[in-house]
Design an enzyme around this catalytic site. Structure first.
Site: not given
Length: 661
Positions: A353, A355-358, A387, A484
């Protein structure tokens, strides 16, 4: 006089003036001490809150690695604060049994007193309507208890006093500086006395204290009480914040942590010219304690002078040091070539997957990085995920350092475990345990073709998230606000147990800190508490709000920030149905009506309590865990949820590509 020495003197004077009991002999435990400030009525709200505290605190303490926990139940003015501490050489089972017994005995011994403490050999319990802080100079001084053994050392009393002063101070210093439990034991040879050839000592502080706070607490107790024991063969001072004890026979488990050699030339024994000078024990104590404090003050000043001014005030961990964090991270380093090989050079086919962080990758084929790791599999058989933070990631260096320092030190079954780090060749790679059932949002709202979650699975997820948050907020060595919490940051293991992930935006609070303010609001639209979104105020109660949103999403199967709500958002929709008595209509249709209505309504009730507009009205997570664990606790009526910011049907905030602000 230096400020910290003046504070010690004030604390010592206050304790001397208010020590409540002095027993003429070593009476049998337990020793209850009742406050005199306030009383509560039978069957009152305070009584109900005290019952809730009794249901949760013994388990929290015995499950803690430092055998210490605090908890807060209810709202002011009927709020109950409690702390439980077990001796550092106790085990979890004896700790649990002791505190369970304490909650049975203390309310009877101190009937309807809001402020009370009880001391047993293996544990201490204190509850009050007033919080006791780790750095409180005087604390609940009326909660102290002195015990001495009237038998005396007769061979050489003055020499015994000097030896004892050296031993208890060395033991106290070890407890303050060299133990995460703030606990130490000591032993010294008294070879000048055939009847009592050894002396044993113990010192302990509550583990939420810093070394300086613990040292200050013990120095105050020792200096004001040691002289009073004179040449007695045993004595102890029991206090809520710290305690010390000595005996001429063994009384603790295991070998002594501090060992003083032969007392033939004990500290401060020899005077100029070879003659022996008789010192007051109080002077001996100060001779040991004050130079230590002065030296620490000098070290502090030197470090402060050498350290650059911080850019902004940050909450600091209570248990860790920067050196410890660096050492922890260094021990987890993995070579970048091994991770490139593991993921096929981060091939798209191995991507789980993004997301905004990688992106997150799952290694596929067998590989080996040396003696520590096998490709994709840990030595204990656990699988891993990698990650990879993108170069354009909104998670900067500070967020990365924060996540590393946090996650490496946190251990709980409902938190994702960090097992490796790589910071080579401009790569920023974090290696986590692999959680196979992906994230909660994909299971609830995605196109997952598997069977929908059963009610039992949903309840287990709600309960697991609550327990993970309780650990972060109340039970871990660090007090952590996540900031978060959202369904995409809840990962599900093979048995669909939840694990909280992504700590890049988390912040560490001091133990006595209740909130912080930021001008940079971060988090995800739909999960932000109103006080955080509008004013930048965040706390454990803002995490509670996010948890409440997730509870309502899990029960209804609907997103809070979705577009399918007639009233605009999920919170308003649930509240309108709650007031109308039709909230059961909102339960996820995929359950097919197969659910225990009482349990479902209770979860919705708890979710609404957590999303109330007033942060003070939201429950702490230990209370939530108790509410989820029993249906005998009466829940308060919720007030209207905090508003959900919208402007012309859209978010008033600017979102990153993963929904983060």
């Amino acid at each position: 006089m230096a400020p910290h020495l003046l504070a010690v003197a004030v604390a010592v004077a206050a304790i001397i003036a208010t020590v409540s009991l002095l027993a003429p002999g070593a009476a049998a435990y337990p020793w209850p001490v009742c406050g005199t400030s306030n009383d509560f009525e039978p069957n009152s709200t305070y009584q109900a809150n005290l019952n809730l505290l009794a249901a949760m605190l013994p388990n929290n303490v015995s499950a803690s690695p430092v055998l210490y926990a605090t908890a807060v139940v209810g709202a002011v003015p009927e709020q109950v604060w409690g702390m439980g501490l077990c001796r550092g050489d106790a085990n979890a089972s004896s700790c649990l049994a002791c505190l369970t017994q304490a909650f049975q005995d203390l309310p009877n011994d101190c009937s309807y007193n809001k402020d009370a403490a009880i001391y047993y050999d293996p544990c201490t319990l204190h509850y009050s309507d007033v919080h006791t802080l780790a750095d409180d100079d005087t604390g609940p001084t009326t909660m102290s208890y002195n015990i001495n053994n009237n038998a005396n050392v007769t061979s050489d009393p003055a020499r015994f006093e000097r030896l004892l002063a050296a031993l208890v101070n060395a033991t106290a210093e070890h407890a303050a500086s060299n133990s995460t439990r703030r606990f130490a034991t000591g032993e010294a040879d008294a070879d000048f006395d055939r009847q009592f050839p050894k002396v044993y000592a113990l010192a302990q502080c509550t583990p939420d204290q810093t070394p300086a706070q613990c040292r200050k607490c013990l120095a105050g107790l020792i200096s004001q009480s040691l002289d009073g024991f004179q040449n007695n063969i045993g004595g102890r001072v029991l206090w809520v914040n710290c305690t010390w004890r000595y005996e001429t026979s063994p009384f603790f488990n295991g070998p002594a942590m501090v060992r003083l050699a032969s007392s033939s030339s004990p500290p401060a024994a020899a005077a100029a010219g070879g003659g022996e000078r008789k010192y007051s024990v109080f002077i001996v104590v100060l001779a040991v304690v004050l130079p230590t404090l002065a030296a620490l003050n000098l070290v502090f000043c030197f470090c402060f002078w050498r350290r650059p001014a911080p850019q902004a005030k940050q909450s600091q961990p209570m248990y860790s040091t920067e050196a410890e964090d660096v050492e922890t991270v260094d021990s987890m380093m993995i070579d970048v070539s091994a991770l490139r090989a593991a993921t096929g050079n981060f091939d798209e086919s191995n991507k789980l997957g993004e997301g905004g962080f990688g992106a997150v990758y799952k290694p596929d084929s067998c590989w080996r990085t040396g003696v520590s790791f096998v490709q994709g599999v840990l030595p204990d058989g656990d699988e891993i995920a990698v990650k990879r933070l993108s170069k354009s990631s909104t998670q900067g260096v500070e967020e990365l350092k924060n996540e590393l320092a946090l996650v490496a030190r946190l251990r709980h079954r409902n938190l994702v475990r960090l097992v490796g780090v790589c910071l080579e060749q401009q790569e920023r790679l974090l290696v986590y345990e692999f959680v196979p059932n992906r994230s909660l949002d994909l299971v609830l709202f995605g196109t997952d073709t598997r069977e929908p979650l059963s009610w039992e699975q949903r309840y287990r997820i709600i309960n697991g998230i609550a327990r993970g948050l309780q650990y972060l907020h109340e039970d871990s060595q660090l007090k952590v606000v996540h900031r978060d919490l959202k369904a995409s940051n809840i990962l599900l293991d093979v048995e669909m147990n939840p694990k909280i992930s992504d700590f890049g935006l988390a912040r560490i609070f001091g133990r006595d800190q209740t909130q912080a303010v930021t001008s940079r609001v971060v988090g995800t639209y739909g999960y932000l508490a109103p006080e955080y979104l509008m004013r930048g105020n965040y706390s454990v109660k803002s995490d509670a709000f996010s948890f409440g949103v997730m509870v309502l999403e899990i029960v209804t199967g609907r997103k809070n920030n979705g577009s399918s709500h007639k009233s605009g958002d999920l919170l308003t929709t649930v509240w309108e149905h709650w007031e109308a008595g039709t909230v059961a209509e909102l339960v996820d249709p995929s359950l097919g009506g197969s659910f225990p209505e009482g349990d479902v309504l209770r979860c919705i009730h708890i979710g609404l309590l957590c999303v109330q507009g007033d942060p003070a009205a939201r429950p702490v997570m230990s209370s939530v865990v108790t509410m989820l664990g029993t249906d005998t606790v009466t829940l308060q009526a919720p007030s209207k949820p905090g508003f959900f910011a919208r402007k012309s049907g859209t978010s008033t905030t600017v979102s990153a590509d993963d929904g983060s602000i």
